[in-house]
Design an enzyme around this catalytic site. Structure first.
Site, PDB file in Angstrom:
ATOM      1  CG  ASP A  38      42.741  44.580  69.630  1.00  0.00           C
ATOM      2  OD1 ASP A  38      42.562  43.818  68.681  1.00  0.00           O
ATOM      3  OD2 ASP A  38      43.287  45.706  69.523  1.00  0.00           O
ATOM      4  CG  ASN A  76      44.129  51.942  70.039  1.00  0.00           C
ATOM      5  OD1 ASN A  76      43.863  52.975  70.635  1.00  0.00           O
ATOM      6  ND2 ASN A  76      44.707  50.925  70.649  1.00  0.00           N
ATOM      7  CG  HIS A  89      43.881  44.031  63.365  1.00  0.00           C
ATOM      8  ND1 HIS A  89      44.224  44.130  64.680  1.00  0.00           N
ATOM      9  CD2 HIS A  89      42.981  43.019  63.285  1.00  0.00           C
ATOM     10  CE1 HIS A  89      43.576  43.226  65.368  1.00  0.00           C
ATOM     11  NE2 HIS A  89      42.814  42.525  64.555  1.00  0.00           N
ATOM     12  N   GLY A  90      44.435  48.043  62.121  1.00  0.00           N
ATOM     13  CA  GLY A  90      45.174  49.228  61.685  1.00  0.00           C
ATOM     14  C   GLY A  90      44.282  50.213  60.959  1.00  0.00           C
ATOM     15  CG  ASN A 131      40.258  45.878  65.184  1.00  0.00           C
ATOM     16  OD1 ASN A 131      39.079  45.578  65.018  1.00  0.00           O
ATOM     17  ND2 ASN A 131      41.133  45.044  65.710  1.00  0.00           N
TER      18      ASN A 131
HETATM   19  P1  13P Z   1      45.265  51.550  64.613  1.00  0.00           P
HETATM   20  O1  13P Z   1      45.948  51.923  65.885  1.00  0.00           O
HETATM   21  O2  13P Z   1      46.131  51.711  63.425  1.00  0.00           O
HETATM   22  O3  13P Z   1      43.942  52.228  64.482  1.00  0.00           O
HETATM   23  O4  13P Z   1      44.965  49.986  64.712  1.00  0.00           O
HETATM   24  C1  13P Z   1      44.186  49.517  65.775  1.00  0.00           C
HETATM   25  C2  13P Z   1      44.052  48.054  65.766  1.00  0.00           C
HETATM   26  O5  13P Z   1      44.145  47.408  64.750  1.00  0.00           O
HETATM   27  C3  13P Z   1      43.750  47.416  67.046  1.00  0.00           C
HETATM   28  O6  13P Z   1      43.719  46.046  66.950  1.00  0.00           O
END
Ligand code: 13P
Length: 282
Positions: free
Chosen positions: A79, A233, A209-210, A231
């Site tokens: 990623d 994280n 993403h995000g 995604n």
């Molecule tokens: P977040 O940390 O906002 O969940 O986004 C993760 C991401 O897009 C990894 O590529």
């Protein structure tokens, strides 16, 4: 494993594939425990930093073991790779998908490197994700309000040019999404997403993403409009930190990591289940 087929099925059914990032064994176990309840393919993600910490070969070995244990497909994605060299190393190590993040570069430069990555990856059967638009933020908790400018967002006609010229399999557009969790989260611009989809949806899988901090209704809306991969994280990182701190505080004498870990693993499992439940039944 035919990853493209997995993506195509997800796209046709409007059932997204989740990518969960990790860099630690408790996180990984929480992800496994959550995802195994659903028996649906998912992606293990490692950013450049996460992959440097784990080691590329080690991450590949982990993913193989996870897949063996679960008995259904688990895909490993590099990623936010920032250079051709790192992505080449990931592909050579056995990653099945790579994401080149050239979003901070001028579009011509972004196209040039993404194309180079795509050409190397495709010969080896590896899927490539490109990114266009300026996706702000990092995967952490931010004290301030999220600031997204319209000029950061992906222009549908540029998305078409980018996809045609690079030959990517997946595209991460910017349409109000941002990495991390903010005091006030922006709303997704689903109209823009629809326009991007109508320009490039025939050729690529669209990626959100995000994923952290976005209200469920908006995540569902984005999937309806064409998002195929989500995604996540920060929410995983946050659960790790919060519960690890509590676990350490509750057990001041404990020095065995595996005795402190179960609560952390449980908290991450809950994060995974909550997200996957938006689309899948247990
Ligand atoms: P977040 O940390 O906002 O969940 O986004 C993760 C991401 O897009 C990894 O590529």
């Amino acid at each position: 494993m035919n990853i493209k087929k997995i993506f195509k099925t997800a796209q046709a059914k409007h059932l997204p594939i989740f990518q969960f990032n990790f860099s630690d064994l408790s996180q990984l176990k929480g992800i496994i425990n959550g995802a195994k309840k659903f028996k649906k393919p998912f992606i293990l993600g490692t950013s450049e930093g996460e992959s440097n910490f784990l080691g590329l070969n080690f991450a590949v070995a982990i993913k193989k073991e996870v897949e063996k244990e679960l008995g259904f497909p688990v895909i490993l994605n590099l990623d936010h790779g920032k250079s051709f060299d790192h992505l080449k190393k990931a592909i050579d190590a056995g990653y099945e998908m790579v994401h080149f993040d050239g979003s901070s570069l001028p579009i011509r430069e972004n196209i040039k490197i993404t194309k180079k990555v795509a050409s190397y990856a495709k010969k080896r059967g590896v899927l490539v994700e490109g990114e266009l638009g300026f996706l702000r933020g990092t995967s952490e908790i931010h004290r301030e309000m999220a600031k997204i400018k319209v000029k950061d967002m992906t222009l549908p006609r540029e998305a078409q040019l980018f996809v045609k010229e690079t030959g990517v399999d997946a595209l991460a557009p910017v349409f109000g999404n941002i990495h991390g969790i903010y005091k006030k989260m922006p709303s997704l611009d689903l109209k823009r997403l629809s326009m991007i989809k109508s320009r490039v949806g025939k050729w690529v899988f669209l990626v959100l993403h995000g994923g952290s901090g976005i209200p469920s209704s908006q995540i569902k809306g984005a999937v309806k409009k064409g998002i195929v991969k989500i995604n996540l994280n920060t929410e995983i990182r946050l659960a790790w930190r919060k519960v690890l701190e509590k676990s350490l505080k509750d057990n001041p004498q404990e020095v065995a990591p595996y005795k402190l870990a179960p609560q952390v693993i449980k908290a991450i499992e809950k994060v995974i289940v909550k997200k996957m439940k938006l689309f899948y039944k247990i």
